[in-house]
Structure formats: structure tokens, C-alpha cells
Design a protein around this motif. Sequence first.
Motif, PDB file in Angstrom:
ATOM      1  N   LEU A  27     -20.004  13.800 -72.190  1.00 37.66           N
ATOM      2  CA  LEU A  27     -19.211  12.615 -71.847  1.00 37.66           C
ATOM      3  C   LEU A  27     -18.297  12.222 -73.003  1.00 37.66           C
ATOM      4  O   LEU A  27     -17.132  11.891 -72.800  1.00 37.66           O
ATOM      5  CB  LEU A  27     -20.121  11.456 -71.459  1.00 37.66           C
ATOM      6  N   LYS A  28     -18.831  12.270 -74.198  1.00 37.64           N
ATOM      7  CA  LYS A  28     -18.016  11.930 -75.370  1.00 37.64           C
ATOM      8  C   LYS A  28     -16.852  12.897 -75.556  1.00 37.64           C
ATOM      9  O   LYS A  28     -15.796  12.513 -76.070  1.00 37.64           O
ATOM     10  CB  LYS A  28     -18.882  11.913 -76.633  1.00 37.64           C
ATOM     11  N   ALA A  29     -17.016  14.136 -75.135  1.00 38.45           N
ATOM     12  CA  ALA A  29     -15.979  15.155 -75.301  1.00 38.45           C
ATOM     13  C   ALA A  29     -15.060  15.275 -74.085  1.00 38.45           C
ATOM     14  O   ALA A  29     -14.073  16.011 -74.135  1.00 38.45           O
ATOM     15  CB  ALA A  29     -16.631  16.514 -75.580  1.00 38.45           C
ATOM     16  N   ALA A  30     -15.360  14.553 -73.014  1.00 34.93           N
ATOM     17  CA  ALA A  30     -14.561  14.661 -71.776  1.00 34.93           C
ATOM     18  C   ALA A  30     -13.101  14.299 -72.045  1.00 34.93           C
ATOM     19  O   ALA A  30     -12.804  13.348 -72.758  1.00 34.93           O
ATOM     20  CB  ALA A  30     -15.152  13.760 -70.703  1.00 34.93           C
ATOM     21  N   GLU A  35     -13.429  14.970 -65.303  1.00 37.37           N
ATOM     22  CA  GLU A  35     -14.474  15.664 -66.066  1.00 37.37           C
ATOM     23  C   GLU A  35     -15.627  14.710 -66.374  1.00 37.37           C
ATOM     24  O   GLU A  35     -16.798  15.068 -66.212  1.00 37.37           O
ATOM     25  CB  GLU A  35     -13.886  16.223 -67.369  1.00 37.37           C
ATOM     26  N   ALA A  36     -15.308  13.504 -66.785  1.00 37.81           N
ATOM     27  CA  ALA A  36     -16.341  12.503 -67.091  1.00 37.81           C
ATOM     28  C   ALA A  36     -17.151  12.170 -65.847  1.00 37.81           C
ATOM     29  O   ALA A  36     -18.381  12.045 -65.902  1.00 37.81           O
ATOM     30  CB  ALA A  36     -15.703  11.248 -67.668  1.00 37.81           C
ATOM     31  N   GLU A  37     -16.477  12.051 -64.721  1.00 35.38           N
ATOM     32  CA  GLU A  37     -17.180  11.738 -63.469  1.00 35.38           C
ATOM     33  C   GLU A  37     -18.095  12.886 -63.056  1.00 35.38           C
ATOM     34  O   GLU A  37     -19.206  12.654 -62.573  1.00 35.38           O
ATOM     35  CB  GLU A  37     -16.172  11.430 -62.361  1.00 35.38           C
ATOM     36  N   PHE A 100     -13.213   6.211 -70.470  1.00 37.17           N
ATOM     37  CA  PHE A 100     -12.947   6.207 -69.028  1.00 37.17           C
ATOM     38  C   PHE A 100     -13.692   5.080 -68.313  1.00 37.17           C
ATOM     39  O   PHE A 100     -13.798   5.073 -67.092  1.00 37.17           O
ATOM     40  CB  PHE A 100     -13.317   7.562 -68.420  1.00 37.17           C
ATOM     41  N   ARG A 101     -14.175   4.115 -69.079  1.00 37.95           N
ATOM     42  CA  ARG A 101     -14.936   3.006 -68.497  1.00 37.95           C
ATOM     43  C   ARG A 101     -14.135   2.286 -67.400  1.00 37.95           C
ATOM     44  O   ARG A 101     -14.672   1.993 -66.330  1.00 37.95           O
ATOM     45  CB  ARG A 101     -15.363   2.021 -69.587  1.00 37.95           C
TER      46      ARG A 101
END
Length: 170
Positions: A27-30, A35-37, A100-101
Amino acid sequence: MKFSEIPYKRIEKEEMIAALTKAVEALKAAESFEEAERIFLDLEASQAHVDTMFTVANIRHDINTADEFYDAEVAYADEVMPQVNEYSQQWTLALLQSSFRADFERKYGKLMFTNAEIALKTFSPEIIPELQRENALSTEYAKLIASAQIPFEGKTYTVSQMAPFKIDPD
């Protein structure tokens, strides 16, 4: 599929921790919300599987509290889940701090983040032994209740079987 046909397999603590740690790093590297989702949804599916396995173990244990196999599985869950919670908190923090919050909030709503913020406030690694003890006591209580035998109207019931009965005081 009948409940009795659902396969059960213990999910090892190390496997849960590895999945959470990998998800945090990913997630940190997304580089995009998509990608994060995907990382979020993959972890949700993984956690749903863990929840299902522990629910199956708990139900089978509740059905027969004398079953040594499921007794050991529930004791295992009582012990490791507070430990795994520390890593779940790291995931929660990474999600809260994600770039991406706003995208997650638009798609899944702000309540998810409100609940995440509350979850962070309700856990500390220092309370893991107390959480483990609480789990063990809850399991012990459930076993005690399940073992109570009550004669009623010529039959013997457990406390949980008595719940639907209405006893007329007259």
C-alpha cells in the motif's frame, strides 16, 4: 454446501502477520488508486478467509465443547488474535495515511476511516496479555454455559436450548 461440509484449516499466526506486513508495504508503494484498491481488496479477502476459519472453529466448538481438536483451535485463536491485532493496526495506520485516502473515502465512505481511527485508539501492544486473558475467560464461560444441564418438563436441556421457552409463573 452444508455447514458440516465446510473444510477447516488453521491459519497460522505467521501467515496472517506476513499477509498484513506485505499489504502494508504494498500500500505504501502503490502508485495509483487502482493498485491501492487491489491491495485493499486482496487483504479484505484474506482476512475474510481467516475470519471464516475461526468462525467455523468456534461454531464447531460451541456444538461440542468436549471436542479436543476444536477446543485447541479456539484456544489457539484466543492466544494469537491479540498478537495479530498489532499488525492489523499497522495496516489500519497505513490506510489512514495513504495518499489515496480521499479516493477510498469517495468509494467506500468516511465511516470506514472513522472506524479505523477509533480502532487505533482502542489497542496497544501493552494490553495483549489482557486481551488474551479476556478471550480465554470468554471461551471458558461459553464452555461452562454449554455444559449446564437443566431438567425441564421431563427432558434435559442446556441453557442455550432453554432460551426459546417461556415459563409461565402460574
